[in-house]
Design a protein around this motif. Structure first.
Motif: not given
Ligand code: SF4
Length: 232
Positions: A135-139, A172-180, A208-215
């Motif tokens: 994701t973008s956090n890699s640069g 996690l929002d950016e990850i979610g967009a790539i996943v979808d 908790d946020a990872v679990s909430a997304r089902g990941w």
């Protein structure tokens, strides 16, 4: 199939334990191949590719496949993790090693950044791909880090798990967009860090946020045990 008998190797080490992802804790040999096609700023194996900081003449060696197979065989393992760098840059050269692994009934995991499509021969030989799209956090610019055709082939293989590095919940929002966008499943989130305190703290913050997304959540076992020591 190639007859090229060599691989550009960074290091072969083990037996140790798979430190991340779906097979965390499994005893395994590691074969780390040289070079990468990305340049993530959080890379913990930059010695495989960053020739501003490291000397390729010191870090890499071209090794006969038979030597690498013999070194793994001497470890008495039933699992080998091929990592990097980006190991699929050497996909053609890797096939004789994969053939030897299949003969010996080793389970093979390939760790890849997901930018290079695996061939059918590679897919047939491996137990799993641990795919870590950046994701973008890699640069790394996203048009370079995300290659839809390669991700589609990895999804179609039925052998891929997708592991994303995160530093904080807002990642996690950016990850979610790539996943979808690419229908990636299963998804693992891994806290970024090269010391036990950072990995633990970030893992707690993300859980908790990872679990909430089902990941799924993975730690970095080798970092908890040995920090950023090489060859563990
Ligand atoms: S893709 Fe992996 S090996 Fe390559 S620079 Fe990024 S973290 Fe390092």
């Amino acid at each position: 199939m190639t007859t090229d008998p060599s691989l550009v190797v960074s290091e072969v080490f083990g037996p140790t334990f798979q430190g991340e992802g779906p097979t965390l804790g499994r005893r395994a040999a590691f074969v780390r191949l040289g070079r990468c096609n990305l340049d993530c700023h959080f890379c913990d194996s930059a010695f495989t590719w960053d020739w501003d900081r490291y000397d390729p003449a010191v870090e890499l060696s071209e090794r006969p496949v038979d030597d690498v197979v013999a070194e793994v065989e001497a470890m008495g393992v039933d699992r080998v993790v091929v990592t990097g760098g980006e190991p699929l840059l050497q996909q053609r050269r890797l096939q004789p090693f994969l053939d030897a692994a299949v003969e010996r009934r080793w389970a093979v995991e390939i760790e890849t950044n997901g930018t290079i499509a695996p061939t059918r021969a590679t897919i047939a030989a491996v137990e799993r791909f641990n795919v870590s799209p950046k994701t973008s956090n890699s640069g790394v610019p996203q048009d370079k880090a995300i290659v839809p055709a390669a991700l589609a082939m990895l999804v179609a293989s039925g052998k891929a798990a997708f592991k994303f590095v995160a530093t904080e919940v807002s990642d996690l929002d950016e990850i979610g967009a790539i996943v979808d966008d690419h229908d990636l499943r299963p998804v693992y989130v891994m806290p970024e860090g090269t010391d036990a305190a950072t990995v633990t703290e970030r893992g707690r913050a993300l859980a908790d946020a990872v679990s909430a997304r089902g990941w799924h959540l993975t730690t970095r076992l080798h970092v908890l045990l040995w920090g950023d020591e090489r060859g563990r």
